[in-house]
Motif scaffolding. Structure first.
Motif, short mmCIF file in Angstrom:
data_model
loop_
_atom_site.label_atom_id
_atom_site.label_comp_id
_atom_site.label_asym_id
_atom_site.label_seq_id
_atom_site.Cartn_x
_atom_site.Cartn_y
_atom_site.Cartn_z
N HIS A 111 0.83 -1.19 -0.05
CA HIS A 111 -0.02 0.03 -0.06
C HIS A 111 0.97 1.30 0.10
O HIS A 111 0.51 2.17 -0.59
CB HIS A 111 -0.79 0.03 1.15
CG HIS A 111 -1.97 1.08 1.12
ND1 HIS A 111 -2.77 1.30 0.52
CD2 HIS A 111 -1.90 2.24 2.11
CE1 HIS A 111 -3.59 2.36 0.64
NE2 HIS A 111 -3.08 2.99 1.73
N ARG B 120 -3.30 2.39 -4.76
CA ARG B 120 -4.69 2.13 -5.38
C ARG B 120 -5.05 0.80 -5.31
O ARG B 120 -6.07 0.31 -5.72
CB ARG B 120 -4.67 2.71 -6.71
CG ARG B 120 -4.58 4.24 -6.99
CD ARG B 120 -4.35 4.60 -8.33
NE ARG B 120 -5.48 4.00 -9.29
CZ ARG B 120 -6.67 4.48 -9.48
NH1 ARG B 120 -7.05 5.54 -8.54
NH2 ARG B 120 -7.31 3.86 -10.31
N VAL C 27 -6.10 -3.16 -4.34
CA VAL C 27 -6.95 -3.60 -3.49
C VAL C 27 -6.26 -4.87 -3.09
O VAL C 27 -5.63 -5.70 -3.98
CB VAL C 27 -8.07 -4.09 -4.13
CG1 VAL C 27 -8.88 -4.77 -3.16
CG2 VAL C 27 -8.95 -2.79 -4.40
N ARG D 55 -12.48 1.97 -4.92
CA ARG D 55 -11.15 2.68 -5.35
C ARG D 55 -11.51 3.42 -6.57
O ARG D 55 -10.76 4.44 -6.74
CB ARG D 55 -9.94 1.42 -5.82
CG ARG D 55 -8.70 1.85 -6.00
CD ARG D 55 -8.64 2.41 -7.54
NE ARG D 55 -8.72 1.56 -8.60
CZ ARG D 55 -8.15 0.60 -9.27
NH1 ARG D 55 -6.88 0.37 -8.63
NH2 ARG D 55 -8.70 -0.13 -10.17
N GLU E 187 -8.50 5.25 -3.76
CA GLU E 187 -7.66 4.45 -2.62
C GLU E 187 -8.14 3.23 -2.55
O GLU E 187 -9.28 2.71 -2.56
CB GLU E 187 -8.04 5.21 -1.33
CG GLU E 187 -7.53 4.73 -0.26
CD GLU E 187 -6.03 5.34 0.13
OE1 GLU E 187 -5.10 4.72 0.73
OE2 GLU E 187 -5.67 6.15 -0.94
N GLY E 188 -7.02 2.44 -2.57
CA GLY E 188 -7.16 0.88 -2.37
C GLY E 188 -7.43 0.73 -0.75
O GLY E 188 -7.38 1.68 -0.10
#
Length: 384
Positions: A119, A124, A126, A190, A195-196
């Motif tokens: 991360h 981004r 997952v 996302r 944002e993951g």
């Protein structure tokens, strides 16, 4: 699909999945994503996925277990203790939209492939972690252990027999489905926020969720369910019954269906018997109702009863072997087999249909390290 930039037409086209999983739950999840167009890179250690060696049965020298859950993927073999291989693994995680891993909790930390490390470089992404029993448990994530610990085995089997596991690693399969659902939900987030996030699934929680009414009986009412064999705890008749030449499964889910069943079986007294009028009555009075049904069903073979009852709107089915099950699916127009890749390796068709973006099967299950050069091109590492 020889060019890493070439995309499939599926709904997940363009989504790159770094698959650091093995055996069943993770690979099943990533195969379904691949069927829907995701670019899946399967990373294996030097020993390979264990399921490559789980045979018989086999097909052209490869275990059918492995083949059944690994089509549509690219394969690369990486030894994380080798600096160059570890660098490739990290590059893949940093390039991926989705990372799926089923190592023991903490097993990827020292390699910089855990969620926090990935991360920090690829916010981004997952990141989906699949464990046996949560991030705080080191208990190995074997399906049969989850079936035992979840209570699934306690409600499976004959009342007078021993607890029984399901005939397939069903907890692994359900966990794989939950992993895929979690990945897609997190991708939606996302795409909306940039944002993951970290998605965590485990076998025990998946099993408890999949036990639905059985686990719900305890969570809601404190009822500890017991084994009933092929009977349903709340619906009757709902299970197999002997006929003149084999068993027929009845699934009588409401009072109207029971009335029609009695009419076809020519047992009008049962239809008006106050002990059997409502489903709750039939459930509590199953010991009295069963011999009435068994006697009536004994006069015809299962195939005849199936035709008569189906025509009357009473749900029923014979108990089929796997070959007959595939034949029945074909007869129903479901076309259960799909062939993957140029080699046309057969497998079970993806279970979801899409009107605009159907599943596709461009790649057969890969041999070990079959796509090292392809993966390096994907990551922008020119191949000499």
């Amino acid at each position: 699909m020889t060019d890493p930039e070439e995309r499939s037409p599926g709904p997940l086209a363009g989504v790159v999945v770094a698959d650091f999983s093995r055996v069943l739950a993770g690979p099943y999840c990533t195969m379904l994503l691949a069927d829907l167009g995701a670019t899946v890179v399967k990373v294996e250690g030097p020993a390979g996925d264990e399921t490559r060696h789980w045979m018989p049965p086999s097909h052209d020298g490869e275990a059918t277990y492995y083949l059944s859950i690994n089509r549509g993927k690219r394969a690369i073999t990486l030894d994380f203790d080798v600096p160059g291989d570890l660098a490739l693994a990290r590059s893949l995680a940093h390039r991926a939209d989705v990372v799926i891993a089923n190592f023991k909790p903490g097993g990827l930390d020292r390699f910089g492939l855990d969620f926090d490390s990935v991360h920090a470089v690829n916010p981004r992404a997952v990141y989906v972690s699949i464990t046996g029993f949560g991030a705080d448990s080191a208990l190995p994530g074997y399906d049969v252990l989850a079936q035992a610990l979840s209570g699934l085995m306690s409600v499976t089997g004959a009342p007078e027999g021993e607890p029984t596991k399901a005939g397939v690693a069903i907890v692994d399969v359900v966990t794989g489905l939950h992993a895929g659902l979690g990945a897609l939900a997190a991708l939606r987030h996302r795409d909306a926020t940039g944002e993951g996030q970290h998605v965590e699934v485990n076998l025990l929680s998946s099993a408890l969720s999949a036990l639905v009414n059985q686990s719900g009986a305890y969570a809601i009412a404190g009822v500890v369910p017991e084994r009933l064999g092929n009977d349903h705890p709340s619906v009757y008749p709902y299970g197999p019954f002997p006929t003149a030449d084999g068993e027929l499964v009845l699934a009588v889910g409401n009072d109207g269906q029971f009335q029609r069943l009695c009419r076809v079986l020519q047992i009008p007294d049962a239809a008006t018997d106050p002990r059997f009028l409502r489903n709750a009555d039939r459930s509590t009075g199953r010991a009295e109702l069963r011999p009435v049904l068994v006697q009536a069903l004994a006069v015809r073979p299962a195939t005849e009863w199936e035709a008569l009852l189906t025509a009357a709107g009473v749900p029923c089915a014979p108990i089929l072997t796997m070959d007959a099950a595939f034949d029945r699916a074909r007869a129903l127009g479901l076309d259960p087999v799909a062939h993957a890749g140029d080699a046309q390796v057969p497998g079970v068709r993806h279970p979801i249909s899409f009107s605009a973006t159907p599943p596709a099967y461009p790649l057969a299950p890969p041999w070990p390290d079959a796509d090292r050069e392809w993966v390096r091109r994907l990551l922008g590492d020119p191949v000499p």
